[in-house]
Motif scaffolding. Structure first.
Motif, short mmCIF file in Angstrom:
data_model
loop_
_atom_site.label_atom_id
_atom_site.label_comp_id
_atom_site.label_asym_id
_atom_site.label_seq_id
_atom_site.Cartn_x
_atom_site.Cartn_y
_atom_site.Cartn_z
N UNK A 1 10.02 -29.48 -20.60
CA UNK A 1 10.03 -30.38 -22.14
C UNK A 1 11.35 -30.15 -22.65
N UNK A 2 11.65 -30.95 -23.62
CA UNK A 2 12.77 -30.76 -24.57
C UNK A 2 12.82 -29.56 -25.43
N UNK A 3 14.07 -29.01 -25.60
CA UNK A 3 13.92 -27.80 -26.24
C UNK A 3 13.44 -27.94 -27.70
N UNK A 4 13.64 -29.07 -28.31
CA UNK A 4 13.23 -29.38 -29.62
C UNK A 4 11.65 -29.51 -29.93
N UNK A 5 10.82 -29.73 -28.68
CA UNK A 5 9.46 -29.75 -28.63
C UNK A 5 8.87 -28.27 -28.90
N UNK A 6 9.47 -27.32 -28.71
CA UNK A 6 9.05 -25.83 -28.90
C UNK A 6 7.58 -25.57 -28.16
N UNK A 7 7.43 -25.99 -27.00
CA UNK A 7 6.18 -26.09 -26.28
C UNK A 7 6.02 -24.86 -25.18
N UNK A 8 4.76 -24.34 -25.26
CA UNK A 8 4.63 -23.43 -24.12
C UNK A 8 3.06 -23.69 -23.95
N UNK A 9 2.91 -24.05 -22.56
CA UNK A 9 1.56 -24.39 -22.25
C UNK A 9 1.29 -24.03 -20.83
N UNK A 10 0.38 -23.45 -20.79
CA UNK A 10 -0.30 -22.93 -19.16
C UNK A 10 -1.70 -22.73 -19.09
N UNK A 11 -1.92 -23.19 -18.01
CA UNK A 11 -3.32 -23.07 -17.54
C UNK A 11 -3.67 -22.35 -16.30
N UNK A 12 -4.68 -21.22 -16.35
CA UNK A 12 -4.78 -20.17 -15.47
C UNK A 12 -3.44 -19.34 -15.33
N UNK A 13 -3.04 -18.88 -16.23
CA UNK A 13 -1.62 -18.07 -16.21
C UNK A 13 -2.20 -16.83 -15.92
N UNK A 14 -1.29 -16.13 -15.09
CA UNK A 14 -1.36 -14.61 -14.41
C UNK A 14 0.01 -13.87 -14.92
N UNK A 15 -0.23 -12.66 -14.99
CA UNK A 15 0.97 -11.92 -15.16
C UNK A 15 1.41 -11.28 -13.90
N UNK A 16 2.65 -11.74 -13.50
CA UNK A 16 3.27 -11.32 -12.21
C UNK A 16 3.36 -9.91 -11.89
N UNK A 17 3.70 -9.18 -12.97
CA UNK A 17 3.91 -7.73 -13.03
C UNK A 17 2.56 -7.11 -12.52
N UNK A 18 1.40 -7.35 -13.11
CA UNK A 18 0.21 -7.05 -13.03
C UNK A 18 -0.33 -7.23 -11.51
N UNK A 19 0.01 -8.78 -11.11
CA UNK A 19 -0.43 -9.16 -9.77
C UNK A 19 0.40 -8.38 -8.47
N UNK A 20 1.55 -7.45 -8.72
CA UNK A 20 1.98 -6.93 -7.86
C UNK A 20 1.06 -5.59 -7.41
N UNK A 21 0.09 -5.01 -8.37
CA UNK A 21 -0.63 -3.95 -8.16
C UNK A 21 -2.00 -4.36 -7.93
N UNK A 22 -2.48 -5.32 -8.71
CA UNK A 22 -3.98 -5.75 -8.60
C UNK A 22 -4.37 -7.13 -9.12
N UNK A 23 -5.47 -7.59 -8.72
CA UNK A 23 -5.67 -9.01 -9.02
C UNK A 23 -5.71 -9.37 -10.39
N UNK A 24 -5.05 -10.17 -10.93
CA UNK A 24 -4.71 -10.27 -12.44
C UNK A 24 -6.03 -11.50 -12.76
N UNK A 25 -6.40 -11.32 -14.04
CA UNK A 25 -7.51 -12.24 -14.79
C UNK A 25 -6.65 -13.38 -15.27
N UNK A 26 -6.90 -14.67 -14.82
CA UNK A 26 -6.05 -15.63 -15.28
C UNK A 26 -6.57 -16.03 -17.01
#
Length: 215
Positions: free
Chosen positions: A42-67
Motif C-alpha cells: 500500500x502507499x506510504x500515506x496509508x500508514x497501514x500494517x495488516x496481517x492474518x496468521x502472523x508468525x515470529x520468524x525468529x521464534x519459528x527457527x527454534x519452535x512452532x510459533x502461535x499465529x
C-alpha cells in the motif's frame, strides 16, 4: 567477451546472494509448517500494517510459533499490549517488526495474508542495563528523546516494557505522555507493558492531545 558481458551480473553478486539465502531461509521455515505469503503493498500515506496468521520468524527457527493477527490503520494505529510475564507480548511485538523488515526487503512475510505500507524507519525501545553514567530510568528517557527527535507519521515504533525501571504509578504517568506524543505525531506503535492500568486509560490519553493515531 566474458569480461564484457558478465560484468553486470558480477555487480549483482551480493544482491543475488542475499535473495538466494532468503529463499533458502523461507523454504526451511515452510518445511516446519510456517505459512508465508506475498504481501500487498500500500502507499506510504496509508500508514497501514495488516496481517492474518502472523508468525515470529525468529521464534519459528527454534519452535512452532502461535499465529496472531495484526491491524494498524485509520481505526487504530497504536496498540497497548498488557499481560503477565512470558505471556507473548515481546514475541508479538517482534513478529510485526520482523514482518515489516521482510516486506521492505522485497520478501514474503510469515502470514496467511498481509498488507503493508512502507515505513521510513523502525524505532525500538527495549530494556537495557543501566550505565555507570546514568541510572536506568535516565537511560530510558534519553533513548526516548532520541526516538522522538526522529520519528515521523510514517514510522513504526516498538516499545517493550518501557519505564519498568520506576514505580507503577510513575510509569503509567510517563507512558501516557509517550503515547500522547505518538498520537500527536501520527505514527504506528505498539507499547508492550505489564501495566494493566495503562490500557484502562485509553480515552484519557486520547483526550490529552489531538492526533490522527487512535489507540
Amino acid at each position: 567477451y566474458t569480461q564484457t558481458h558478465s560484468a553486470p551480473l558480477a555487480n549483482l553478486e551480493f544482491e543475488l546472494a542475499f535473495f538466494v539465502s532468503a529463499v533458502r531461509f523461507i523454504q526451511r521455515l515452510q518445511g516446519q509448517g510456517v505459512v508465508f505469503c506475498r504481501p500487498e503493498a500500500e502507499a506510504m500515506e496509508a500508514r497501514l500494517s495488516e496481517a492474518e496468521g502472523l508468525a515470529n520468524v525468529n521464534l519459528a527457527m527454534h519452535e512452532v510459533p502461535v499465529a496472531s493477527n495484526a491491524r494498524f490503520d485509520d481505526e487504530g494505529r497504536i496498540a497497548i499490549l498488557t499481560g503477565p510475564n512470558s505471556g507473548g507480548k515481546t514475541t508479538y511485538l517482534r513478529a510485526l517488526g520482523l514482518a515489516q523488515v521482510l516486506f521492505q526487503a522485497g520478501l514474503y512475510v510469515p502470514a496467511a495474508r498481509a498488507r503493508f505500507s512502507p515505513v521510513d524507519a523502525i524505532f525500538t525501545h527495549f530494556p537495557v542495563l543501566e550505565t555507570q553514567d546514568q541510572g536506568r530510568l535516565a537511560e530510558e528517557s534519553s533513548r526516548l528523546r532520541t526516538i522522538f527527535e526522529a520519528v515521523t507519521p510514517y514510522s513504526l515504533v516498538l516499545l517493550n516494557e518501557t519505564f519498568s525501571s520506576t514505580t507503577s504509578g510513575e510509569a503509567v504517568y510517563l507512558a501516557q505522555d509517550v503515547l500522547a506524543g505518538l498520537r500527536a505525531i501520527g505514527a504506528r506503535a505498539i507499547f508492550a507493558t505489564h501495566l494493566v492500568e495503562l490500557a484502562q486509560q485509553l480515552q484519557h490519553i486520547e483526550s490529552l492531545v489531538e492526533g490522527e493515531s487512535t489507540l
